[in-house]
Design a protein around this motif. Structure first.
Motif, PDB file in Angstrom:
ATOM      1  N   ASN A   1      27.935  -2.463  33.429  1.00 18.12           N
ATOM      2  CA  ASN A   1      28.719  -2.444  33.550  1.00 18.12           C
ATOM      3  C   ASN A   1      28.740  -0.352  33.652  1.00 18.12           C
ATOM      4  OD1 ASN A   1      29.429  -4.650  34.083  1.00 18.12           O
ATOM      5  ND2 ASN A   1      30.315  -4.686  32.703  1.00 18.12           N
ATOM      6  N   GLY A   2      29.164  -0.120  35.266  1.00 22.47           N
ATOM      7  CA  GLY A   2      29.399   1.910  34.604  1.00 22.47           C
ATOM      8  C   GLY A   2      27.885   2.371  35.506  1.00 22.47           C
ATOM      9  N   ALA A   3      27.049   1.472  35.377  1.00 21.92           N
ATOM     10  CA  ALA A   3      25.808   2.367  35.673  1.00 21.92           C
ATOM     11  C   ALA A   3      25.882   3.386  36.711  1.00 21.92           C
ATOM     12  CB  ALA A   3      24.664   1.340  36.658  1.00 21.92           C
ATOM     13  N   ALA A   4      25.368   4.528  36.542  1.00 21.66           N
ATOM     14  CA  ALA A   4      25.125   5.771  38.034  1.00 21.66           C
ATOM     15  C   ALA A   4      24.005   5.000  39.086  1.00 21.66           C
ATOM     16  CB  ALA A   4      24.262   6.978  36.884  1.00 21.66           C
ATOM     17  N   THR A   5      25.283   5.574  39.925  1.00 19.30           N
ATOM     18  CA  THR A   5      24.902   5.741  41.536  1.00 19.30           C
ATOM     19  C   THR A   5      24.196   6.285  42.240  1.00 19.30           C
ATOM     20  OG1 THR A   5      26.648   4.930  42.388  1.00 19.30           O
ATOM     21  CG2 THR A   5      25.977   3.258  41.296  1.00 19.30           C
ATOM     22  N   ALA A   6      24.557   7.359  41.699  1.00 15.35           N
ATOM     23  CA  ALA A   6      23.711   8.628  42.502  1.00 15.35           C
ATOM     24  C   ALA A   6      22.998   9.625  41.994  1.00 15.35           C
ATOM     25  CB  ALA A   6      24.866   9.887  42.744  1.00 15.35           C
ATOM     26  N   PRO A   7      22.051   9.755  41.958  1.00 15.07           N
ATOM     27  CA  PRO A   7      20.845  10.817  41.266  1.00 15.07           C
ATOM     28  C   PRO A   7      21.416  12.121  41.246  1.00 15.07           C
ATOM     29  CG  PRO A   7      20.187  10.971  44.037  1.00 15.07           C
ATOM     30  CD  PRO A   7      21.089   9.913  43.659  1.00 15.07           C
ATOM     31  N   MET A   8      21.206  12.854  40.055  1.00 13.66           N
ATOM     32  CA  MET A   8      21.678  14.536  39.517  1.00 13.66           C
ATOM     33  C   MET A   8      20.838  15.091  39.025  1.00 13.66           C
ATOM     34  SD  MET A   8      25.464  15.084  37.844  1.00 13.66           S
ATOM     35  CE  MET A   8      25.487  13.977  36.684  1.00 13.66           C
TER      36      MET A   8
ATOM     37  N   ILE B   1      14.465  10.553  26.844  1.00 10.65           N
ATOM     38  CA  ILE B   1      15.646  10.634  27.411  1.00 10.65           C
ATOM     39  C   ILE B   1      16.240   8.799  27.232  1.00 10.65           C
ATOM     40  CG2 ILE B   1      14.219   9.126  29.302  1.00 10.65           C
ATOM     41  CD1 ILE B   1      15.942  10.388  31.627  1.00 10.65           C
ATOM     42  N   HIS B   2      17.683   8.591  28.115  1.00  8.82           N
ATOM     43  CA  HIS B   2      17.867   7.489  27.636  1.00  8.82           C
ATOM     44  C   HIS B   2      17.896   6.420  28.221  1.00  8.82           C
ATOM     45  CE1 HIS B   2      19.709   9.064  23.803  1.00  8.82           C
ATOM     46  NE2 HIS B   2      19.350   7.488  23.651  1.00  8.82           N
ATOM     47  N   GLU B   3      16.710   5.178  29.120  1.00 10.60           N
ATOM     48  CA  GLU B   3      17.187   4.633  29.631  1.00 10.60           C
ATOM     49  C   GLU B   3      17.983   3.026  29.347  1.00 10.60           C
ATOM     50  OE1 GLU B   3      14.365   1.237  31.113  1.00 10.60           O
ATOM     51  OE2 GLU B   3      13.704   2.075  29.114  1.00 10.60           O
ATOM     52  N   HIS B   4      18.967   3.113  30.757  1.00 17.06           N
ATOM     53  CA  HIS B   4      19.765   1.543  30.588  1.00 17.06           C
ATOM     54  C   HIS B   4      19.184   0.931  31.323  1.00 17.06           C
ATOM     55  CE1 HIS B   4      22.632   4.263  28.718  1.00 17.06           C
ATOM     56  NE2 HIS B   4      22.682   5.484  29.282  1.00 17.06           N
ATOM     57  N   SER B   5      18.624  -0.722  30.305  1.00 15.44           N
ATOM     58  CA  SER B   5      18.352  -1.446  30.843  1.00 15.44           C
ATOM     59  C   SER B   5      18.897  -2.518  31.402  1.00 15.44           C
ATOM     60  CB  SER B   5      17.240  -1.565  30.060  1.00 15.44           C
ATOM     61  OG  SER B   5      16.357  -2.730  31.032  1.00 15.44           O
ATOM     62  N   SER B   6      18.673  -3.136  32.135  1.00 12.03           N
ATOM     63  CA  SER B   6      19.647  -4.824  32.546  1.00 12.03           C
ATOM     64  C   SER B   6      18.582  -5.843  31.461  1.00 12.03           C
ATOM     65  CB  SER B   6      18.878  -5.712  33.832  1.00 12.03           C
ATOM     66  OG  SER B   6      17.775  -5.932  33.884  1.00 12.03           O
ATOM     67  N   LYS B   7      17.211  -5.439  30.363  1.00  8.49           N
ATOM     68  CA  LYS B   7      17.197  -6.101  29.882  1.00  8.49           C
ATOM     69  C   LYS B   7      17.378  -6.229  27.724  1.00  8.49           C
ATOM     70  CE  LYS B   7      13.222  -7.178  32.612  1.00  8.49           C
ATOM     71  NZ  LYS B   7      11.883  -7.671  32.498  1.00  8.49           N
ATOM     72  N   CYS B   8      18.560  -4.406  27.789  1.00  8.90           N
ATOM     73  CA  CYS B   8      18.284  -4.595  26.628  1.00  8.90           C
ATOM     74  C   CYS B   8      19.904  -4.214  26.910  1.00  8.90           C
ATOM     75  CB  CYS B   8      17.520  -2.887  26.510  1.00  8.90           C
ATOM     76  SG  CYS B   8      17.588  -2.687  24.489  1.00  8.90           S
ATOM     77  N   ALA B   9      20.989  -4.594  25.946  1.00  8.29           N
ATOM     78  CA  ALA B   9      21.992  -4.322  24.655  1.00  8.29           C
ATOM     79  C   ALA B   9      22.380  -2.945  24.756  1.00  8.29           C
ATOM     80  CB  ALA B   9      22.253  -5.481  24.059  1.00  8.29           C
ATOM     81  N   VAL B  10      21.142  -1.905  24.396  1.00 12.80           N
ATOM     82  CA  VAL B  10      21.493  -0.153  23.680  1.00 12.80           C
ATOM     83  C   VAL B  10      20.462   0.385  24.882  1.00 12.80           C
ATOM     84  CG1 VAL B  10      22.690  -1.434  21.330  1.00 12.80           C
ATOM     85  CG2 VAL B  10      19.792  -0.779  22.500  1.00 12.80           C
TER      86      VAL B  10
END
Length: 158
Positions: free
Chosen positions: A38-45, A101-110
């Motif tokens: 939820n709230g994932a970035a949808t545009a590159p920056m 860098i932080h990765e926000h993955s669909s397979k990890c809660a953190v």
């Protein structure tokens, strides 16, 4: 430092990490869980992506039509974002060569912290986005097998 001392120091660090159960750049075992992002970035920056080389896999013995093995160099500036994307049809190996860098993955809660030297393995079922929350640029070297006929599996900017 001599090559022998460097090898010994590197081996000692690896042995220490194995003994401590550390798994750099991976989701902690107790945090493996579906994440709706939820709230994932949808545009590159703040991202620069440069293709360094590629091989047409249809012309190789593997005969993978419409596929290329490619190597890229990506730089993510402080505050920069690689937006949400899928690896449903694009396996990749991503090595952090400088920065954190932080990765926000669909397979990890953190969020997963990747540091220089870490390699992320992106395969079937992975959806994720990345954010550089640090003060230094992050450099990635990326090898992936891209299907040029299926742009929905990757952002055109990626």
């Amino acid at each position: 430092m001599s090559h022998h001392l460097l090898r010994c120091a590197t081996g000692a660090m690896l042995f220490s990490a194995l003994l401590s159960g550390a798994s750099a750049g991976e989701c902690p075992a107790d945090k493996l869980a579906p994440n709706p992002l939820n709230g994932a970035a949808t545009a590159p920056m703040g991202v620069t992506d440069t293709e360094l080389a590629s091989i047409d896999l249809a012309r190789e013995n593997v005969k993978l039509n419409q596929r290329r093995l490619r190597m890229r160099h990506m730089v993510i500036q402080p505050g920069g974002v690689v937006p949400l994307h899928s690896h449903a049809d694009r396996p990749a190996l991503i090595m952090v060569t400088a920065g954190e860098i932080h990765e926000h993955s669909s397979k990890c809660a953190v969020p997963i912290l990747h540091r220089a030297g870490d390699i992320a393995r992106e395969a079937l079922g992975t959806q994720h986005w990345w954010k550089n929350s640090g003060s230094q640029p992050v450099h990635l070297t990326i090898a992936d097998i891209v299907n040029d006929k299926k742009p929905d599996t990757m952002m055109e900017q990626m």
